[in-house]
Write a protein that holds these residues in place. Structure first.
Motif, PDB file in Angstrom:
ATOM      1  N   ASP A 113      15.037  20.812  -1.203  1.00  0.00           N
ATOM      2  CA  ASP A 113      15.988  20.055  -0.386  1.00  0.00           C
ATOM      3  C   ASP A 113      15.329  18.831   0.238  1.00  0.00           C
ATOM      4  OD1 ASP A 113      17.897  21.931  -0.991  1.00  0.00           O
ATOM      5  OD2 ASP A 113      17.694  23.028   0.903  1.00  0.00           O
ATOM      6  N   GLY A 114      14.087  19.013   0.710  1.00  0.00           N
ATOM      7  CA  GLY A 114      13.404  17.921   1.396  1.00  0.00           C
ATOM      8  C   GLY A 114      13.067  16.754   0.498  1.00  0.00           C
ATOM      9  N   LEU A 115      12.802  17.045  -0.795  1.00  0.00           N
ATOM     10  CA  LEU A 115      12.407  15.995  -1.735  1.00  0.00           C
ATOM     11  C   LEU A 115      13.487  15.669  -2.761  1.00  0.00           C
ATOM     12  CD1 LEU A 115       8.720  17.098  -2.486  1.00  0.00           C
ATOM     13  CD2 LEU A 115       9.460  15.175  -1.066  1.00  0.00           C
ATOM     14  N   ASN A 116      14.547  16.487  -2.776  1.00  0.00           N
ATOM     15  CA  ASN A 116      15.603  16.348  -3.785  1.00  0.00           C
ATOM     16  C   ASN A 116      15.019  16.470  -5.197  1.00  0.00           C
ATOM     17  OD1 ASN A 116      18.223  16.010  -4.753  1.00  0.00           O
ATOM     18  ND2 ASN A 116      18.020  13.772  -4.867  1.00  0.00           N
ATOM     19  N   VAL A 117      14.245  17.518  -5.393  1.00  0.00           N
ATOM     20  CA  VAL A 117      13.640  17.810  -6.688  1.00  0.00           C
ATOM     21  C   VAL A 117      13.931  19.261  -7.052  1.00  0.00           C
ATOM     22  CG1 VAL A 117      11.795  16.116  -6.405  1.00  0.00           C
ATOM     23  CG2 VAL A 117      11.437  18.473  -5.618  1.00  0.00           C
ATOM     24  N   LYS A 118      13.594  19.662  -8.269  1.00  0.00           N
ATOM     25  CA  LYS A 118      13.868  21.025  -8.731  1.00  0.00           C
ATOM     26  C   LYS A 118      12.614  21.803  -9.103  1.00  0.00           C
ATOM     27  CE  LYS A 118      18.341  20.835  -8.379  1.00  0.00           C
ATOM     28  NZ  LYS A 118      19.028  21.654  -7.347  1.00  0.00           N
TER      29      LYS A 118
END
Length: 268
Positions: free
Chosen positions: A105-110
């Motif tokens: 969520d913090g980096l918008n990555v998976k």
């Protein structure tokens, strides 16, 4: 594969130096970022990897990013990193209590791997437990494991509950050993041994016991029985520990660390 380590404190630098020796990477493919000018100057003197003081100059280049900062710094760091990351990058967190979901969520990555190392990694004797988000492929996870293994051994665990549990055993565990060693050192000094002789007596006793344990399949209980004889000195010591519930106190301590790791993960 270009790899970036963010944070050159004890653990970040330990992994950077371990990975610098890996056949998977060479000097030009390993980058280290830190905000401290003093740390930057010291790292550049080492000449083991490329050193950066600006995330803009290194983060977009990285295929894999090790995040090794204090957990309470992560939110501000994520805000700074977020505009520079991409969804193909793999993020390996060495931060205690920071969940995979919070990193995603913090980096918008998976692609996130959460790892729990311990202090003996500094001497190549560490143990790191790790788990991953479902978006990390088997090949990518193997690459991560190979890099984690540059500081000792790693174990893959099913989910993050085991990361919190390993915090209570291996992550915090070296401190329990040092606590026990310190008590034995104090006892040796009180019995009249010099500081140096006390250190030799205690350190060699620990090292020898661990070596015996690792070279055989015998349980710790069996080894205790081999050392202790009925009515003897070792039995007197073990009986004293049992009478004072030392075993239960040690287990309680491990669970206290485990519970705190869970709490850190729930804090916003």
């Amino acid at each position: 594969m270009k790899t970036l380590v963010i944070g050159a404190g004890n653990m970040g630098l330990t992994y950077a130096e371990g990975m610098a020796q890996s056949a998977m990477l060479n000097r030009r493919n390993l980058m280290v970022f830190d905000k401290s000018a003093d740390v930057i100057a010291r790292l550049r003197d080492l000449d083991h990897f490329d050193v950066y003081e600006s995330l803009e100059d290194c983060l977009p280049q990285a295929d894999m990013v090790f995040v090794a900062v204090k957990p309470y710094h992560c939110e501000d760091l994520f805000e700074e990193m977020k505009p520079m990351v991409n969804k193909e990058q793999i993020f390996v967190s060495l931060m205690a209590g920071v969940t995979i979901g919070k990193i995603q969520d913090g980096l918008n990555v998976k692609k996130v791997v959460r790892a729990m190392p311990n202090l003996p990694a500094q001497v190549g004797k560490g143990v790191t437990s790790y788990t991953e988000s479902k978006e990390v492929s088997r090949v990518e996870l193997l690459m991560v494991r190979n890099l984690l293994d540059t500081t000792g051994e790693s174990i893959h665990v099913e989910n993050e509950n085991y990361i919190d549990a390993s915090t209570g055993i291996s992550g915090s565990g070296p401190a329990y050993v040092f606590y026990f060693m310190n008590s034995m050192l104090e006892a040796a000094r009180k019995m009249g041994f010099s500081k140096n002789d006390s250190k030799v007596l205690v350190s060699q006793t620990f090292e020898g016991a661990v070596e015996l344990f690792n070279r055989n399949d015998l349980s710790p209980g069996t080894w205790m029985d081999r050392v202790a004889s009925k009515g003897g000195t070792t039995r007197a010591a073990l009986d004293s520990m049992d009478d004072n519930n030392v075993k239960d106190l040690i287990k309680d301590a491990a669970y206290a660390a485990f519970d705190r790791a869970v709490e850190l993960g729930e804090e916003k």
